[in-house]
Motif scaffolding. Structure first.
Motif, PDB file in Angstrom:
ATOM      1  N   ILE A 130      30.831  37.036 -10.202  1.00  0.00           N
ATOM      2  CA  ILE A 130      30.928  37.141  -8.623  1.00  0.00           C
ATOM      3  C   ILE A 130      30.871  38.298  -8.301  1.00  0.00           C
ATOM      4  O   ILE A 130      32.130  38.808  -8.414  1.00  0.00           O
ATOM      5  N   LEU A 131      29.938  38.967  -7.647  1.00  0.00           N
ATOM      6  CA  LEU A 131      30.105  40.559  -7.222  1.00  0.00           C
ATOM      7  C   LEU A 131      29.258  40.897  -6.061  1.00  0.00           C
ATOM      8  O   LEU A 131      28.726  40.100  -5.571  1.00  0.00           O
ATOM      9  N   PRO A 132      29.795  41.765  -5.242  1.00  0.00           N
ATOM     10  CA  PRO A 132      29.349  42.535  -4.311  1.00  0.00           C
ATOM     11  C   PRO A 132      27.965  43.064  -4.303  1.00  0.00           C
ATOM     12  O   PRO A 132      27.570  43.439  -5.510  1.00  0.00           O
ATOM     13  N   ARG A 133      27.005  42.702  -3.505  1.00  0.00           N
ATOM     14  CA  ARG A 133      25.811  43.048  -3.465  1.00  0.00           C
ATOM     15  C   ARG A 133      25.646  44.576  -3.761  1.00  0.00           C
ATOM     16  O   ARG A 133      24.509  45.151  -4.618  1.00  0.00           O
ATOM     17  N   VAL A 134      26.234  45.316  -3.484  1.00  0.00           N
ATOM     18  CA  VAL A 134      26.103  46.882  -3.567  1.00  0.00           C
ATOM     19  C   VAL A 134      26.290  47.234  -5.065  1.00  0.00           C
ATOM     20  O   VAL A 134      25.475  48.105  -5.552  1.00  0.00           O
ATOM     21  N   VAL A 135      26.986  46.354  -5.738  1.00  0.00           N
ATOM     22  CA  VAL A 135      27.163  46.780  -7.059  1.00  0.00           C
ATOM     23  C   VAL A 135      25.593  46.484  -8.067  1.00  0.00           C
ATOM     24  O   VAL A 135      25.543  47.149  -8.980  1.00  0.00           O
ATOM     25  N   LEU A 136      24.783  45.639  -7.452  1.00  0.00           N
ATOM     26  CA  LEU A 136      23.832  45.180  -8.114  1.00  0.00           C
ATOM     27  C   LEU A 136      22.485  45.990  -7.698  1.00  0.00           C
ATOM     28  O   LEU A 136      21.412  45.752  -7.968  1.00  0.00           O
ATOM     29  N   ASN A 137      22.768  47.118  -7.050  1.00  0.00           N
ATOM     30  CA  ASN A 137      21.489  48.089  -6.848  1.00  0.00           C
ATOM     31  C   ASN A 137      20.890  48.372  -8.152  1.00  0.00           C
ATOM     32  O   ASN A 137      21.458  48.585  -9.151  1.00  0.00           O
ATOM     33  N   GLY A 138      19.374  48.300  -8.388  1.00  0.00           N
ATOM     34  CA  GLY A 138      18.802  48.578  -9.233  1.00  0.00           C
ATOM     35  C   GLY A 138      18.871  47.638 -10.393  1.00  0.00           C
ATOM     36  O   GLY A 138      18.171  47.777 -11.527  1.00  0.00           O
ATOM     37  N   LYS A 139      19.126  46.360 -10.125  1.00  0.00           N
ATOM     38  CA  LYS A 139      19.285  45.131 -11.005  1.00  0.00           C
ATOM     39  C   LYS A 139      18.734  44.093 -10.652  1.00  0.00           C
ATOM     40  O   LYS A 139      19.186  42.971 -10.545  1.00  0.00           O
ATOM     41  N   ASP A 140      17.460  44.270  -9.802  1.00  0.00           N
ATOM     42  CA  ASP A 140      16.573  43.247  -9.269  1.00  0.00           C
ATOM     43  C   ASP A 140      16.246  42.091 -10.308  1.00  0.00           C
ATOM     44  O   ASP A 140      15.663  41.084  -9.961  1.00  0.00           O
ATOM     45  N   ASP A 141      16.280  42.347 -11.443  1.00  0.00           N
ATOM     46  CA  ASP A 141      15.701  41.478 -12.442  1.00  0.00           C
ATOM     47  C   ASP A 141      16.799  40.301 -12.833  1.00  0.00           C
ATOM     48  O   ASP A 141      16.494  39.503 -13.620  1.00  0.00           O
ATOM     49  N   LEU A 142      18.071  40.680 -12.447  1.00  0.00           N
ATOM     50  CA  LEU A 142      18.925  39.500 -12.583  1.00  0.00           C
ATOM     51  C   LEU A 142      18.824  38.355 -11.474  1.00  0.00           C
ATOM     52  O   LEU A 142      18.381  38.574 -10.468  1.00  0.00           O
TER      53      LEU A 142
END
Length: 290
Positions: A231-243
């Motif tokens: 469970i993560l903040p969205r900003v950490v997932l930049n560039g990980k749109d395949d998840l």
């Protein structure tokens, strides 16, 4: 007492160790010990006692260490106001920045601000939002960037809101989370409370923690390797749109957002560099994934 002497007292009280203090101030241990003896001679008191576990301050030493904080803050304030008396925007801008904001947003902000005001220098202190909040409250920094809803009664600006998400490599059923391995990570207490509250609202049993990681970005890499969900903040997932990403919502279906704020004191706007920076932040658009 010289400026350096006050620095020695302040740093030694913080570190409680001669070696670490000497390293922090880039001086030799013999030189540091000599300055301490000079300070003790000047005041006619013993300031510290040395032991196997470092140094311990005497009551007189603790008082002088407190005075060091006040003296250094006063000297810094004088220097800032002298620089502020001219028309040019210059000086050292002190910023307190949450860890995530420092990594994902601050570099581009400072790059753009430096282009507009090339004579401004920076001192950036990073940490958990609770520590940044304390720093700006105590005026150790001019401006603080914090994540979460803190009780701030002075000047503030909402910079952006972001989703907090369940994230995994492959699609998962949210209802089955309690039986799936979760990758946990060290985070700010306020985000921890937000996630825990969401969990208890939706599930009657605790999460199955399969792995504990120190940082959120490392956690996201573990998720990308298929080792569990997080469970993560969205900003950490930049560039990980395949998840596979599912934003958290309340029982009523309302999205759960985490806010990022800029805090500062109104009287700090008397400094031209702070005023220019605040005005700059009011004009820029910080892009955040939804």
């Amino acid at each position: 007492m010289e400026f350096r002497d006050w620095q020695i007292l302040q740093t030694l009280f913080l570190e409680q160790n001669i070696t670490k203090t000497a390293e922090a101030l880039y001086i030799s241990q013999p030189a540091l010990t000599k300055r301490l003896r000079q300070i003790e001679k000047e005041f006619g008191v013993q300031i510290v006692q040395r032991g196997s576990r470092g140094v311990q301050f005497t009551p007189q030493g603790e008082y002088l260490a407190k005075c060091a904080d006040e003296m250094l803050m006063r000297l810094r304030s004088i220097k800032e106001h002298v620089l502020n008396m001219g028309d040019e925007v210059n000086g050292t801008l002190r910023l307190g920045v949450s860890n995530y904001f420092a990594r994902y947003k601050l570099p581009m902000i400072l790059k753009q601000f430096k282009e507009a005001y090339p004579n401004v220098e920076y001192k950036v202190i990073t940490g958990w939002s609770k520590d940044v909040y304390k720093s700006v409250y105590n005026q150790d920094v001019h401006v603080g960037f914090v994540r979460g809803n803190y009780n701030w009664t002075d000047q503030k600006q909402l910079l952006f809101e972001e989703s907090v998400c369940v994230v995994s490599r492959d699609p998962i059923n949210i209802e089955e989370l309690p039986s799936l391995p979760r990758i946990d990570y060290g985070t700010d207490p306020m985000l921890r409370a937000l996630v825990d509250n969401w969990w208890t609202e939706h599930y009657s049993q605790p999460p199955l923690i399969g792995m504990e990681i120190d940082k959120a970005d490392t956690c996201s890499e573990m998720v990308a390797s298929g080792l569990g969900y997080a469970i993560l903040p969205r900003v950490v997932l930049n560039g990980k749109d395949d998840l596979y990403i599912v934003p958290l919502t309340t029982k009523a279906g309302e999205p759960i957002k985490r806010k990022t704020w800029m805090f500062y004191h109104a009287d700090s706007l008397e400094l031209q560099m702070v005023k220019a920076f605040v005005q700059f932040m009011e004009q820029i658009d910080i892009q955040v994934p939804k």
